[in-house]
Design an enzyme around this catalytic site. Sequence first.
Site, mmCIF file in Angstrom:
data_model
loop_
_atom_site.group_PDB
_atom_site.id
_atom_site.type_symbol
_atom_site.label_atom_id
_atom_site.label_comp_id
_atom_site.label_asym_id
_atom_site.label_seq_id
_atom_site.Cartn_x
_atom_site.Cartn_y
_atom_site.Cartn_z
ATOM 1 N N ASP A 211 0.827 -1.188 0.000
ATOM 2 C CA ASP A 211 0.000 0.000 0.000
ATOM 3 C C ASP A 211 0.872 1.253 0.000
ATOM 4 O O ASP A 211 1.881 1.321 0.703
ATOM 5 C CB ASP A 211 -0.897 -0.022 1.247
ATOM 6 C CG ASP A 211 -2.033 0.974 1.170
ATOM 7 O OD1 ASP A 211 -2.711 1.014 0.128
ATOM 8 O OD2 ASP A 211 -2.248 1.693 2.156
ATOM 9 N N GLU B 70 0.871 -0.634 -5.165
ATOM 10 C CA GLU B 70 -0.287 0.264 -5.134
ATOM 11 C C GLU B 70 0.231 1.651 -5.495
ATOM 12 O O GLU B 70 0.720 2.385 -4.644
ATOM 13 C CB GLU B 70 -0.940 0.237 -3.754
ATOM 14 C CG GLU B 70 -2.260 1.003 -3.663
ATOM 15 C CD GLU B 70 -2.068 2.459 -3.303
ATOM 16 O OE1 GLU B 70 -2.233 3.319 -4.205
ATOM 17 O OE2 GLU B 70 -1.767 2.752 -2.144
ATOM 18 N N ASP C 175 -11.338 1.443 -0.630
ATOM 19 C CA ASP C 175 -11.519 2.878 -0.434
ATOM 20 C C ASP C 175 -12.551 3.488 -1.390
ATOM 21 O O ASP C 175 -12.871 4.671 -1.267
ATOM 22 C CB ASP C 175 -10.188 3.616 -0.617
ATOM 23 C CG ASP C 175 -9.273 3.463 0.585
ATOM 24 O OD1 ASP C 175 -9.786 3.242 1.698
ATOM 25 O OD2 ASP C 175 -8.041 3.574 0.425
#
Length: 496
Positions: free
Chosen positions: A297, A344, A397
Site C-alpha cells: 500500500d 499500489e 476505499d
Amino acid sequence: MFPRSSGILLHPSSLYGKYGIGTLGNSAIEFINFLSRSNQKLWQVFPLGPTGYGDSPYQSFSAFAGNPYLIDLETLIDSGLLQTEDADEAELGDDPENVDYGLLYKNKLPLLRKAYENYKKSDNEQMKFEIQIFKDENSFWLEDYSLFISLKYYFKGYEWSKWDEDILLRKESALKKYRKLLKDDIEYNYFVQYLFFNQWAKIKGYANSKGISIIGDIPIFVAFDSADAWANPEIFLFDKERKPIDVAGVPPDYFSETGQLWGNPLFDWEKLKGSGYKWWIERVRANLKTADIIRIDHFRGFESYWAVPAEEKTAVIGEWRKGPGIDFFNSIKAALGDLPIIAEDLGNLTNEVVELRNETGFPGMKILQFAFDSDEENDYLTHSYNHNCVVYTGTHDNDTITGWYSKASEHDKEYVRDYLDIYTDNEINWRFIKAAWRSVANMALAPMQDFLGLDSEARMNTPGVAAGNWKWRMKEEDLTTVLSDEIKRISKLYGR
C-alpha cells in the site's frame, strides 16, 4: 511474473457466520470452494493484523501479529478449548450484515481467555509443543508484541506514549519488572497468536490446494500505537521523548480537499539503511508466509513521501521527502529472492515514481472507477493498459460500482455508456467487471460487493471518515450457483 488470472477482494471479517464477524473457519473454506467453482485463482484480503481504534486493518497494533477477532470459535469448540454454550451465550452481535467491534472487544476476547485457561488445565502435549515451536520461529516480533499488548491492558488501554516513563522508554529494569509481573498475560498472547496463525495456515493451505493464491496487503506505514513503534523507536522519526516529529499523510487529492492526515510515524530511512533494512526484511518475510502475493500500500512513498509536522490538524501543510528508492527493494530481493509484489501506485504519480515502479518490475494498479471521473485523460481507461498491471473495478476505499454510478453526474454516466458501448444502466456492476476481465491486465479483481451489485450501504471504507467503516458482511445465501456460474463463464470468455 503473474499469469493471466482473476479473483475476488474480500476480507475474512466480511465472511458470514453466527458469531459476530467472519472468521477463519468453515465460512472461509466455503468461500474458497466458491472461488474454485467460479474458476478464480486469486483471493485478496486486507492486512490481517489486530485492529485498534477505528477498526481499520491499516492501523494495526502490529505489522506482524494476527487479529484475534478473526479466530474461529467453532474450531476452538471442536478442539475442546471451549464449550458450545460459551460461544452461544456470548453477545457478539446479531446483525448478520454488519460487524459490531465494540461487542467483539467486550465479549470475544474473554472467550479467548477462557480457551487459554482451559488449555492450561489440559494435558495437550501436542499443542504445547506446537506453541513452543511457534514462539521460537516468531521470536523476532512475538515477544515484543505479547509484552506490548499485555502492557496496553495493564495501563487500561492507553497508547504507549501515556505509559509510565520507565516502560515507555523501555528501560531494562522496567522490561524485567513487567515481564515478571505480566508473565501469564504474555503467555496468553502467545497462545492467541498461535491460534490465529494455526487457523490461517490451514485456510491458506486449503486455498493453495485448490490452485488459489492469497494476495495479502502491507501498509507502508505502521500505527503509532503499535508494538513496532514502541519496540523499535530507533527506526522512526521520534524526538527524545519518543514523540513523532513528523507524521504521514497525503496532500489534497481525489478523496479529500484537505488531504489525508494518517498520523503514522515516519521511518528514519537512514537508520534502516544502516541496518541493511533488517526490520523491513523480516516484515516482508513474515508476510510471505501468510500470503502468496503482497500488495504494498502507498508504493509511491518509497520514492517520495508526504511529511506533515506532527502538530498539524490537516495534511495541507507538509513537504515531499525522498524515500529509500530502488536500494530498498534490491536489499530485500537480495535477502528473500524474487518478490511477488503488487505496487499500489495510486495518487499523485510523478515520473520518478513511475521509473521506480518500472525498475522494480512490479505491476501497478488500475482502478476502473477512476476512469470515468470527468477526466477523460487518465491512465485508468482500459485501452491504455499494458499486461504488467492489476485492474480493479474498485478497492476498499471506493464506493461500490452500483453506489458510485447512482451518484455520478449525467456527463460521467454518458461517458461510461459510450466507452463501454452500452445503452442501459442495468447491471452496471457486471459491465465494469466484464470490462476489467477482458482488459489485457494480467490480473483482474473486483470486491465481492460488486459481484453482488450492492449499493453504497455495502461500502467498506470512506477515506477521511474515522468511524463506521470496515463493518460490511456478506450473507451465506450470496454464494449461489448462479453467481459462480456467471463468474466462471466470463472468466472463461476472457481467458482468465
